[in-house]
Design a protein around this motif. Structure first.
Motif, PDB file in Angstrom:
ATOM      1  N   MET A   1       0.842  -1.189   0.000  1.00 25.60           N
ATOM      2  CA  MET A   1       0.000   0.000   0.000  1.00 25.60           C
ATOM      3  C   MET A   1       0.882   1.246   0.000  1.00 25.60           C
ATOM      4  SD  MET A   1      -2.721   1.285   2.912  1.00 25.60           S
ATOM      5  CE  MET A   1      -3.683  -0.202   2.795  1.00 25.60           C
ATOM      6  N   THR A   2       0.578   2.168  -0.898  1.00 25.58           N
ATOM      7  CA  THR A   2       1.337   3.402  -0.942  1.00 25.58           C
ATOM      8  C   THR A   2       0.873   4.336   0.169  1.00 25.58           C
ATOM      9  OG1 THR A   2       1.601   3.199  -3.335  1.00 25.58           O
ATOM     10  CG2 THR A   2       1.974   5.364  -2.371  1.00 25.58           C
ATOM     11  N   SER A   3       1.814   4.860   0.930  1.00 30.33           N
ATOM     12  CA  SER A   3       1.467   5.753   2.030  1.00 30.33           C
ATOM     13  C   SER A   3       1.294   7.176   1.536  1.00 30.33           C
ATOM     14  CB  SER A   3       2.567   5.726   3.095  1.00 30.33           C
ATOM     15  OG  SER A   3       2.658   4.463   3.698  1.00 30.33           O
ATOM     16  N   PRO A   4       0.371   7.932   2.126  1.00 28.19           N
ATOM     17  CA  PRO A   4       0.296   9.361   1.829  1.00 28.19           C
ATOM     18  C   PRO A   4       1.606  10.046   2.220  1.00 28.19           C
ATOM     19  CG  PRO A   4      -1.630   8.618   3.059  1.00 28.19           C
ATOM     20  CD  PRO A   4      -0.642   7.504   3.095  1.00 28.19           C
ATOM     21  N   THR A   5       1.880  11.163   1.573  1.00 25.51           N
ATOM     22  CA  THR A   5       3.111  11.907   1.848  1.00 25.51           C
ATOM     23  C   THR A   5       2.802  13.196   2.592  1.00 25.51           C
ATOM     24  OG1 THR A   5       2.991  13.045  -0.294  1.00 25.51           O
ATOM     25  CG2 THR A   5       4.267  10.980  -0.188  1.00 25.51           C
ATOM     26  N   ARG A  38       4.134   9.304   5.280  1.00 21.42           N
ATOM     27  CA  ARG A  38       5.577   9.517   5.144  1.00 21.42           C
ATOM     28  C   ARG A  38       5.911  11.007   5.150  1.00 21.42           C
ATOM     29  NH1 ARG A  38       7.946   8.289   0.457  1.00 21.42           N
ATOM     30  NH2 ARG A  38       6.008   8.263  -0.722  1.00 21.42           N
ATOM     31  N   LEU A  39       6.652  11.439   6.151  1.00 19.48           N
ATOM     32  CA  LEU A  39       7.175  12.804   6.177  1.00 19.48           C
ATOM     33  C   LEU A  39       8.441  12.826   5.335  1.00 19.48           C
ATOM     34  CD1 LEU A  39       6.945  15.684   7.363  1.00 19.48           C
ATOM     35  CD2 LEU A  39       8.428  14.911   9.227  1.00 19.48           C
ATOM     36  N   THR A  40       8.412  13.536   4.215  1.00 17.38           N
ATOM     37  CA  THR A  40       9.537  13.469   3.282  1.00 17.38           C
ATOM     38  C   THR A  40      10.236  14.796   3.053  1.00 17.38           C
ATOM     39  OG1 THR A  40       8.021  13.716   1.409  1.00 17.38           O
ATOM     40  CG2 THR A  40       8.592  11.479   2.058  1.00 17.38           C
ATOM     41  N   SER A  60       2.121  22.466  -0.530  1.00 13.90           N
ATOM     42  CA  SER A  60       0.750  22.014  -0.718  1.00 13.90           C
ATOM     43  C   SER A  60       0.582  21.336  -2.073  1.00 13.90           C
ATOM     44  CB  SER A  60      -0.220  23.192  -0.595  1.00 13.90           C
ATOM     45  OG  SER A  60      -1.549  22.799  -0.855  1.00 13.90           O
ATOM     46  N   ALA A  61       1.284  21.851  -3.083  1.00 14.78           N
ATOM     47  CA  ALA A  61       1.194  21.268  -4.427  1.00 14.78           C
ATOM     48  C   ALA A  61       1.968  19.961  -4.540  1.00 14.78           C
ATOM     49  CB  ALA A  61       1.718  22.265  -5.463  1.00 14.78           C
ATOM     50  N   GLY A  62       2.961  19.767  -3.666  1.00 17.97           N
ATOM     51  CA  GLY A  62       3.846  18.619  -3.806  1.00 17.97           C
ATOM     52  C   GLY A  62       3.543  17.439  -2.908  1.00 17.97           C
ATOM     53  N   TYR A  63       2.696  17.626  -1.897  1.00 19.28           N
ATOM     54  CA  TYR A  63       2.471  16.572  -0.913  1.00 19.28           C
ATOM     55  C   TYR A  63       0.993  16.427  -0.595  1.00 19.28           C
ATOM     56  CZ  TYR A  63       7.489  16.990  -0.387  1.00 19.28           C
ATOM     57  OH  TYR A  63       8.822  17.017  -0.643  1.00 19.28           O
ATOM     58  N   ASP A  64       0.644  15.276  -0.045  1.00 14.86           N
ATOM     59  CA  ASP A  64      -0.749  15.053   0.348  1.00 14.86           C
ATOM     60  C   ASP A  64      -1.146  15.913   1.537  1.00 14.86           C
ATOM     61  OD1 ASP A  64      -1.302  12.968  -1.585  1.00 14.86           O
ATOM     62  OD2 ASP A  64      -0.032  11.655  -0.371  1.00 14.86           O
ATOM     63  N   HIS A  65      -0.189  16.150   2.453  1.00 14.18           N
ATOM     64  CA  HIS A  65      -0.477  16.948   3.642  1.00 14.18           C
ATOM     65  C   HIS A  65       0.692  17.870   3.939  1.00 14.18           C
ATOM     66  CE1 HIS A  65      -3.994  14.526   4.699  1.00 14.18           C
ATOM     67  NE2 HIS A  65      -3.269  13.447   4.462  1.00 14.18           N
ATOM     68  N   VAL A  66       0.370  19.046   4.468  1.00 15.73           N
ATOM     69  CA  VAL A  66       1.375  19.983   4.955  1.00 15.73           C
ATOM     70  C   VAL A  66       1.014  20.333   6.394  1.00 15.73           C
ATOM     71  CG1 VAL A  66       2.487  22.224   4.669  1.00 15.73           C
ATOM     72  CG2 VAL A  66       1.694  20.953   2.652  1.00 15.73           C
ATOM     73  N   PHE A  67       1.992  20.247   7.279  1.00 14.53           N
ATOM     74  CA  PHE A  67       1.795  20.597   8.682  1.00 14.53           C
ATOM     75  C   PHE A  67       2.675  21.797   8.996  1.00 14.53           C
ATOM     76  CE2 PHE A  67       0.839  16.164   8.193  1.00 14.53           C
ATOM     77  CZ  PHE A  67      -0.247  15.927   9.017  1.00 14.53           C
TER      78      PHE A  67
END
Length: 242
Positions: A1-5, A38-40, A60-67
């Protein structure tokens, strides 16, 4: 399963000046790993509107989530909410639900909800609030950007509020092996293992302690069987490992 980034944006002059040591990234990395996200990437930017805006848009454009952490307090240099709203193309103003949360909190404290404190009720249009059980002032989520306080205990509480709402992948599993050899002695074998097992991440982290030098080899994957297989091969290659 691919993890969200995911990516993290740490905001604050105090971090970049060395006055404050950031601990939030370490906490977030562990929490996301356990949740299967995955925090990348992580960035640190100053309290400057345009820098925050540009970083938020790129991440925001490059990842599923930004914190994000930092810059949502009551003082003049707390500009994160405005910069994030600008980045996401949203208007921002005092919102009734955020105001009510703050009003109830300061009433319980016997303090005035003055103009400075009311700044913390400014929420971008369309955002949802992130609960803050520590000091009441909410964070918020807009799009895929989760905006949270910089104070570690509050940041951690906000992360705990947000994570259950996010879909993660399978958690990352890891095992480690301590080898009393230098990296130059093990590099070729590790490189071959990495080629043979592309589903596994293999990292080597050197140490030097009490006159002994060697490497801690860390094996990571969402596939527990693959981790076990690589660890068995490492034990065969380095039988002296401890």
């Amino acid at each position: 399963m691919t993890s969200p980034t995911a990516a993290m944006l740490v905001i604050g002059d105090e971090i970049l000046s060395g006055r404050t040591r950031d601990s939030n990234m370490h906490f977030l990395a562990r929490a996301l790993t356990d949740h299967g996200i995955r925090l990348t990437e992580a960035r640190v930017v100053a309290d400057e509107h345009d820098r925050i805006k540009q970083a938020v848009q790129a991440l925001s454009a490059g990842y599923d989530h930004v914190f994000t952490s930092g810059g949502i307090g009551p003082t003049h240099d707390d500009i994160t909410a405005d910069a994030v709203a600008d980045a996401m193309g949203a208007s921002i103003d005092i919102r009734d639900d955020a105001r009510a949360i703050l009003q109830a909190h300061y009433d319980r404290q016997g303090q005035e909800l003055n103009a400075a404190r009311l700044r913390m009720a400014r929420i971008p249009e369309g955002a949802s609030l992130i609960d803050n059980p520590i000091s009441a002032a909410p964070g918020f989520t807009i799009g895929n950007v989760h905006v949270m306080a910089g104070v570690p205990v509050i940041f951690e509480a906000m992360v705990a509020s947000v994570l259950p709402t996010l879909t993660g992948g399978a958690p990352m599993l890891s095992q480690s092996l301590r080898v009393v050899r230098g990296e130059g002695d093990i590099a070729e074998a590790l490189g071959q293992l990495a080629t043979d097992h592309p589903e596994v991440s293999i990292g080597s982290y050197p140490f030097h302690r009490d006159g002994v030098h060697g490497s801690n080899i860390v094996v990571r994957s969402q596939d527990g069987g693959a981790v076990d297989a690589v660890m068995a091969e490492l034990t065969r290659l380095f039988p002296e490992a401890g």
